[in-house]
Design an enzyme around this catalytic site. Sequence first.
Site, PDB file in Angstrom:
ATOM      1  CB  CYS A  81     -12.259  11.905   6.575  1.00 46.59           C
ATOM      2  SG  CYS A  81     -11.674  10.540   5.629  1.00 46.59           S
ATOM      3  NE  ARG A 138      -9.905  17.375   8.577  1.00 44.82           N
ATOM      4  CZ  ARG A 138      -9.132  17.026   9.702  1.00 44.82           C
ATOM      5  NH1 ARG A 138      -8.650  18.143  10.333  1.00 44.82           N
ATOM      6  NH2 ARG A 138      -9.010  15.999  10.332  1.00 44.82           N
ATOM      7  CD1 TRP A 169      -7.412   9.829   1.854  1.00 48.47           C
ATOM      8  CD2 TRP A 169      -7.126  11.817   1.108  1.00 48.47           C
ATOM      9  NE1 TRP A 169      -5.943  10.105   1.393  1.00 48.47           N
ATOM     10  CE2 TRP A 169      -5.996  11.206   0.711  1.00 48.47           C
ATOM     11  CE3 TRP A 169      -7.411  13.331   0.837  1.00 48.47           C
ATOM     12  CZ2 TRP A 169      -5.022  11.892  -0.028  1.00 48.47           C
ATOM     13  CZ3 TRP A 169      -6.147  13.910   0.060  1.00 48.47           C
ATOM     14  CH2 TRP A 169      -5.157  13.036  -0.326  1.00 48.47           C
ATOM     15  CG  ASN A 175     -13.057  12.079  10.140  1.00 51.59           C
ATOM     16  OD1 ASN A 175     -13.777  11.969   9.184  1.00 51.59           O
ATOM     17  ND2 ASN A 175     -12.759  13.621  10.331  1.00 51.59           N
ATOM     18  N   GLY A 176     -11.233   8.341  10.401  1.00 50.03           N
ATOM     19  CA  GLY A 176     -10.114   7.263  10.945  1.00 50.03           C
ATOM     20  C   GLY A 176     -10.181   5.971  10.429  1.00 50.03           C
ATOM     21  CD  GLU A 231      13.086  13.823   1.453  1.00 48.71           C
ATOM     22  OE1 GLU A 231      12.157  14.707   1.636  1.00 48.71           O
ATOM     23  OE2 GLU A 231      13.419  13.909   0.444  1.00 48.71           O
ATOM     24  CE  LYS A 256      11.265  18.126   1.708  1.00 48.56           C
ATOM     25  NZ  LYS A 256      11.572  16.820   0.910  1.00 48.56           N
ATOM     26  CD  GLU A 307      11.884  19.951  -1.908  1.00 50.29           C
ATOM     27  OE1 GLU A 307      11.065  19.496  -2.576  1.00 50.29           O
ATOM     28  OE2 GLU A 307      11.575  19.800  -0.727  1.00 50.29           O
ATOM     29  CG  HIS A 345      36.057   8.396  -3.825  1.00 50.54           C
ATOM     30  ND1 HIS A 345      37.202   7.539  -4.190  1.00 50.54           N
ATOM     31  CD2 HIS A 345      35.500   7.474  -2.587  1.00 50.54           C
ATOM     32  CE1 HIS A 345      37.530   6.456  -3.520  1.00 50.54           C
ATOM     33  NE2 HIS A 345      36.510   6.258  -2.513  1.00 50.54           N
ATOM     34  CE  LYS A 361       2.480  18.057  -1.502  1.00 52.06           C
ATOM     35  NZ  LYS A 361       3.788  17.941  -0.837  1.00 52.06           N
TER      36      LYS A 361
END
Length: 607
Positions: free
Chosen positions: A2, A27, A78, A102-103, A483, A487, A490, A506, A602
């Site tokens: 936020c 944000r 948000w 915020n929070g 992952e 990364k 990408e 194997h 994205k």
Amino acid sequence: MCGIVGYIGNKEKKNIVLNGLRELEYRGYDSAGIAIMEGKENANITYFKAVGKLKNLDEKMADFSSECFGVSIGHTRWATHGKPTELNAHPHFGEFSFVVHNGIIENYQELKDELSSEGVVFLSQTDTEVIVHLFEKYYKIHADAFKAYEATIARLHGAYATLLITKAAPGKIFFAKNAAPLIVGFGESGEVLFSSSDAPLIGLASNVTYLDDGVYGVANSDEISVYQNGKKISPNYGELPKDKGYAQKEGYRFFMEKEIYEQSQVITETMMGRVIKAGDIKFDEISPDLFEGVDEIMICACGTSYHAALVSAYLFERLAKIRTKIEIASEFRYKEPFLNPNALFIVISQSGETADTLEALKIAKEAGLKTLAICNVNNSSIVRLAGSVILTRAGIEKGVASTKAFATQVMVLWMLSVYAARLRKTIGTDEQNEQISTMLKIPQILKINPRLQERIYRLSKHYLHGHGFFFIGRDIFYPLALEGALKLKEISYLHAEGYPSGEMKHGPIALADEHLFTIALMPQSLLYEKTKSNVEELAARDSYILAISPKEFDLADDFIKTSEQTSPMAEFFEMMIILQLLALEISVRLGNDVDMPRNLAKSVTVE
């Protein structure tokens, strides 16, 4: 996530606050609002709210102007508690006061129940609204706005940056900050400005202070008074950066780098109100009978979210003792899947708009399965369609290569596996408390020592050539290896593959030579000796080894030492950070655009 902007002064407040909020659009937000109080006596407060983009709020305010002295607070929201609606948008108000925040207020339900029992009527579904009603309760007791605000802040548990204006104190803004950013500074001739980030203040504020956790205070056109633990303090003021793009990245070179560093904070927000220190896990957003009658979990996802799902399969089966199947959504759609009517069908998506995952969810819904979405974006297509939803609270992620979204997905799935295990009575109190104790340590583990990034940067020059990378690990560290490889692929455009350590013999070991880099995840708390044996096989064939482990490994060409941990999940998150930074620094050395890698988007909203 936020965004907050506040202003005290004589200029057109609508323009200053709206322009400030535009600087915070990066944000992420789903609604916005402004409250303006004019004059120093007999003040009147006008407010506006709108769902969607700031242009909608701007259109609502088209006929409004305020060029006299006054104060204003604005907010981009948000959603975390409650859907993106005008009622849930900030600012929230009571009888004579308005607040933005915020929070997450961790104890909001307790405060809401207390206030409701005293006759307070709540209009929104948010945690924020308790702040303004609590303030007005204490004002009626103390008849002093500052004492009332001080008493209010003392009752709040959790993360908050908040601004409050009230007719009880015209010309003033009350502020408080804990575990969420808030900046305050002086502008021209008696102006005071507030913001969640540098960017809205550049060109308007001359000197600013970045408020520390646990501080609160009150500002007017003459003075900014800051307090901590009941005592007035004198914070240090300094100049702002000149570049707004630099300010949006908060001093980091790339949004991806900023998002890697944010993970400690967003994991805290993911757990707030859900992981209870007393030894419990709560999900207010799902029904306790979600797992009733369920004998299988099926999880569908793509890309990074698929890797998070793979991690969870180990956790659900190990802790909750429930069969768990993981499906790639793009394959699931066309395989004519056999669906167990007693399965819980979970989909995972950062954006909530991933086309293949959305179609998989539709198949499960049509088959009558219980459905659950784990998502970062409220009111997205997947969120609207799913039977139940858990939001990850990662906030907007601008870097195309996902970092904090992955971390929060894994955390939610870990929490959910312990929650399910407790409901199914497959773990005891001691094991549950041990899991929760480890969860609460993760934010600290995710705080990055600058020396670590410096070391990874120095090592990264070794990895700019060769014919590829193997990332290897066992158990939950196998999906982490996948992952880590993703990364690197990408953003560096170098070929990388993730494998289970035991699969080397194997077939893949045929590629091993001095031009193959092996990134070995070697946690001490889980199958260390087995993994070590697999890495030794690669070293014997001259593969270049980077070992990541708390234990020294003599055959490693490069070594990154991690901290001593007794929990595999604690080691998981520490190694996750290292792999993200390694991909980043290799890509930087190659001169690539880390935030916008070629050929990628994205949110994948097509097949």
